[in-house]
Design a protein around this motif. Structure first.
Motif: not given
Lengths: 329, 188
Positions: B158-170
């Protein structure tokens, strides 16, 4: 107390009032059942589950729909004729209750045993086209008006083959009383009129699909052409009543078809009422099956089917029936 | 006579149509009941990208920090930060959003040093998925196959932040999860 009650029920007036109340209850429940049935049939034919979320297997979905329809605001378009606009759904629903009176659900369970029952049903079901006409005219909307014009042309055209098919059976039985006609066929499967009058049954069923404005003859409410036809402007329960009336008319034509052609309450083991209802809902299932199989016909095709095929065939069927009766007797 | 035959043929075609729908009616459903079931075949699905770990060390990405993914991305949705081993983390210049072609980026284009000479450490690898058009240029152009598409078809937010994905953390989270799963399997 019980003696009083039975006395009141055996009085014709009391019997009729009780029947009317029972019919109204039946109509309400029937609407819910048919909404569910239609959506499930549609779902299964398209290989999806249909309503599933509300209640077990989506059983409470029609109740949720009804709740939505009831709670919606009733709006009326600018420039609409208020009286006609609100009279139309009522006029569509009111005759339905009367049409149910002469239908013989079982030898004992008949609302009103009238000797002209068939005529009563045909006469009062004709009022529906007037209701659709009022709805279309009162809405002040071009789609509604076109839908109403179509509805009237269609109803007028298809009432003729319907009558011709019914007459053939009435000739044979010599009665317009549905109970008598059903009684005549209660001597086993082969005494059913569908075997002696297959053509009449075919004509009757096609004409009744058209009379109830069901697909493939759903031109009055053709959603891809006319938005929703005559009920475009109706919201909430205005639309709900039209919907309920349409489903009730389906039950009426299927019940008449059952009484006329499919042996009425005739059947082994189970009490007659269950056989009657099973046949009625079987025919309704066929109507739904039609809806999800056939594309809508064009208007010229619709009238061609009626005037070029059903009416000549109906007349032919009637003449042959009359000749046969004359020769045999 | 001809019209009669035509009508009978028409009636027959109606019966054929009814038969088809009747057969479909009794066949099993083919739709997937989403919240309760999920589609099994997601192999060909292009979800957002993710970093591929080294075979030997699941915690470390294969990425050699050549910047090709960043340079090739037409949507500018990848953010990469790194430092050379021995140097202070975060000293390398922040490339930022590079909209003008003449702006030079450290270690970008043909100035990539060979990976065995200087060891680099990946500090940040972020994907702004709301910009991504899933064109796949980053996956195609990666010289060491360090990027792949995920089958993450059910990403919602529901927020833009959801789609700013930290791939390294992932990547690290998934490595930890894999290690934990392996150890429980071994214990069992």
């Amino acid at each position: 107390m019980i003696a009083q009650l039975t006395a009141w029920l055996t009085h014709p007036l009391g019997h009729m009032i009780a029947a009317l109340v029972a019919i109204m209850a039946f109509l309400g429940v029937n609407g819910l059942v048919l909404v569910y049935m239609e959506r499930k049939v549609a779902g299964f034919i398209q290989r999806r589950p249909g309503p599933y979320e509300v209640g077990p297997q989506g059983l409470l979905q029609p109740l949720a729909d009804a709740g939505k329809l009831i709670s919606k605001q009733l709006t009326i378009p600018d420039g609409a004729d208020k009286l006609m606009f609100w009279a139309a759904p009522v006029l569509s629903m009111a005759p339905v209750v009367i049409c149910f009176l002469p239908i013989p659900f079982s030898p004992l369970l008949t609302g009103m045993d009238v000797n002209l029952g068939l005529l009563l049903i045909l006469a009062f079901s004709g009022l529906n086209s007037l209701a659709l006409c009022l709805a279309g005219w009162g809405s002040n909307n071009k789609y509604s008006l076109l839908g109403a014009a179509r509805a009237v042309a269609q109803a007028v055209a298809y009432e003729i083959p319907l009558l011709l098919a019914v007459l053939a059976v009435a000739f044979q039985t010599g009665s317009l009383n549905l109970s008598v006609i059903a009684e005549e066929q209660s001597r086993g499967l082969l005494s059913w009129n569908v075997f002696t009058h297959p053509l009449a049954f075919f004509i009757f069923f096609v004409a009744s699909v058209a009379e109830t404005n069901r697909s493939p003859f759903d031109l009055p409410e053709a959603e891809s052409e006319l938005t929703a036809g005559f009920h475009t402007e109706y919201s909430g329960m205005g639309f709900g009543i039209f919907f309920l009336a349409e489903y009730s008319y389906m039950v009426i034509v299927c019940a008449v078809a059952t009484a006329l052609f499919l042996g009425g309450w005739d059947g082994p083991v189970l009490p007659g009422i269950w056989w009657f209802l099973a046949k009625v809902f079987g025919l309704i299932f066929v109507m739904m099956w039609f809806r999800w199989t056939f594309p809508r016909v064009r208007f010229d095709q619709l009238l061609n089917i009626c005037w070029k095929w059903l009416i000549p065939l109906g007349l032919l069927n009637l003449v042959v029936t009359a000749l046969m009766l004359k020769l045999v007797r | 006579m001809r019209s009669l035959i035509k009508a009978l043929k028409g009636l027959w075609s109606l019966a054929v149509g009814l038969r088809i729908t009747a057969v479909e009616l009794v066949k099993p459903q083919i739709t997937v009941h989403y919240p309760r079931e999920e589609v099994e075949n997601l192999v060909s699905y292009r979800g957002h990208i993710e970093l591929v770990p080294l075979d030997a060390d699941l915690q470390t990405p294969r990425c050699i920090m050549c910047w090709r993914c960043v340079d090739n991305c037409p949507s500018r949705c990848i953010t990469l930060r790194m430092h050379v081993k021995g140097e202070e983390a975060g000293r390398a210049a922040d490339p930022g959003l590079r909209l003008a072609p003449d702006i030079q980026v450290p270690y970008s284009q043909h100035r990539t040093p060979p990976p065995d000479v200087i060891e680099r450490v990946l500090d940040v690898y972020r994907l702004n998925y709301s910009l991504c058009s899933l064109c796949g240029l980053c996956v195609q152009n990666c010289p060491v196959d360090a990027i792949r598409f995920t089958g993450n078809a059910y990403l919602v937010g529901t927020t833009r932040q959801t789609f700013d994905i930290d791939l390294l953390a992932r990547l690290r989270q998934r490595a930890a999860a894999t290690v934990a799963a392996r150890s429980t399997a071994r214990a069992a």
